[in-house]
Design an enzyme around this catalytic site. Sequence first.
Site, PDB file in Angstrom:
ATOM      1  N   SER A  64      -8.435   6.817  16.637  1.00 53.72           N
ATOM      2  CA  SER A  64      -7.861   7.613  17.504  1.00 53.72           C
ATOM      3  C   SER A  64      -8.347   8.927  17.969  1.00 53.72           C
ATOM      4  CB  SER A  64      -6.423   7.554  16.733  1.00 53.72           C
ATOM      5  OG  SER A  64      -6.422   8.337  15.563  1.00 53.72           O
ATOM      6  N   CYS A  96      -2.458  -0.100  15.790  1.00 53.05           N
ATOM      7  CA  CYS A  96      -3.518   0.630  14.820  1.00 53.05           C
ATOM      8  C   CYS A  96      -3.942   1.901  15.371  1.00 53.05           C
ATOM      9  CB  CYS A  96      -4.761  -0.199  14.345  1.00 53.05           C
ATOM     10  SG  CYS A  96      -5.182   0.551  12.611  1.00 53.05           S
ATOM     11  N   HIS A 221      -3.992  -5.403  13.292  1.00 48.60           N
ATOM     12  CA  HIS A 221      -4.553  -5.811  14.543  1.00 48.60           C
ATOM     13  C   HIS A 221      -4.458  -7.322  14.791  1.00 48.60           C
ATOM     14  CE1 HIS A 221      -7.945  -2.596  14.886  1.00 48.60           C
ATOM     15  NE2 HIS A 221      -7.569  -2.485  13.831  1.00 48.60           N
ATOM     16  N   GLU A 223      -5.167  -8.751  17.406  1.00 44.81           N
ATOM     17  CA  GLU A 223      -6.241  -9.665  18.079  1.00 44.81           C
ATOM     18  C   GLU A 223      -7.476  -9.738  17.506  1.00 44.81           C
ATOM     19  OE1 GLU A 223      -5.865  -6.424  17.550  1.00 44.81           O
ATOM     20  OE2 GLU A 223      -7.654  -5.420  17.248  1.00 44.81           O
TER      21      GLU A 223
HETATM   22  N1  LIG Z   1      -8.205   0.120  12.831  1.00 45.68           N
HETATM   23  C1  LIG Z   1      -7.807   1.331  13.381  1.00 45.68           C
HETATM   24  O1  LIG Z   1      -7.325   1.360  14.589  1.00 45.68           O
HETATM   25  C2  LIG Z   1      -7.905   2.613  12.364  1.00 45.68           C
HETATM   26  C3  LIG Z   1      -7.284   3.818  13.007  1.00 45.68           C
HETATM   27  C4  LIG Z   1      -7.925   4.904  12.418  1.00 45.68           C
HETATM   28  N2  LIG Z   1      -7.732   5.020  10.829  1.00 45.68           N
HETATM   29  C5  LIG Z   1      -7.508   6.118  12.994  1.00 45.68           C
HETATM   30  O2  LIG Z   1      -6.965   7.153  12.548  1.00 45.68           O
HETATM   31  O3  LIG Z   1      -7.653   6.167  14.244  1.00 45.68           O
END
Ligand SMILES: NC(=O)CC[C@H](N)C(=O)O
Length: 242
Positions: A64, A96, A221, A223
């Site tokens: 992110s 996620c 996830h 996908e």
């Molecule tokens: N698989 C993921 O999208 C992980 C997200 C990630 N831990 C984050 O903080 O952005």
Amino acid sequence: MTIQPVELPETIIIGVLALQGAFVEHMHYLQRLRPQGHTIKAIPIRTLTELQQCQALVIPGGESTVISSIASHTPGLLEALIDFAQDPQRAVWGTCAGMILMADENGIGGGKKKPVKGWQGLGGLKVWRNLFGGQLESFEAQLSIPALSNPSQPFNAIFIRAPAVHSLSPELKDKVEVIAQLPEESCPHLPPSDSPLGEPNPEDLSKIWLKKGKKMVTSFHPELSGDVRIHEFFVEKCVLGR
Ligand SMILES: NC(=O)CC[C@H](N)C(=O)O
């Protein structure tokens, strides 16, 4: 205020934010769908002009902080993504890292790291980043999800450095649909409560798939699962509203 339904074209363009992360997989899954009366075209989104062509948006998993940083360095893109995420007429799904971006606020561990800017797509959602642990703590869970087509077939939910719900505001709690939850034994432990996010609600930790109107978030996830049913759900319920 009543919201006028938007007339959708025969070919619906679903943008997949393609700045970083698992965007190609989302595009492949979306292209496989054949909803009645419409054709789905999935396009990668890297610019403001591309976003303006879309009726709906998927924000993939990945990192992110990186997605947010690239968006903020692309002219006009971050502001337009936030507007899109907050527009009740537009279908948006965050997976996620995408769920972290769709939240209002996020925090990590004891709250020492700077948060990522929240797009406030559902309004009232706070999340913990990485609460399920690091890459090595990634796991899969076979879940029975009654909302899916063919519900007797479990869905293999894949969690990779996944976020968890910290809390829902009372207003969101009234409007949100909790579509899937983890069994208690798979839920993460709460970190020490010195977080700037405020008091967490331990009951919300198990909530891994939320929907409010045309918006939805999943902490896992879909996908990567080899199963298109959550993509099918997004198109039918959020994009087409059927
Ligand atoms: N698989 C993921 O999208 C992980 C997200 C990630 N831990 C984050 O903080 O952005």
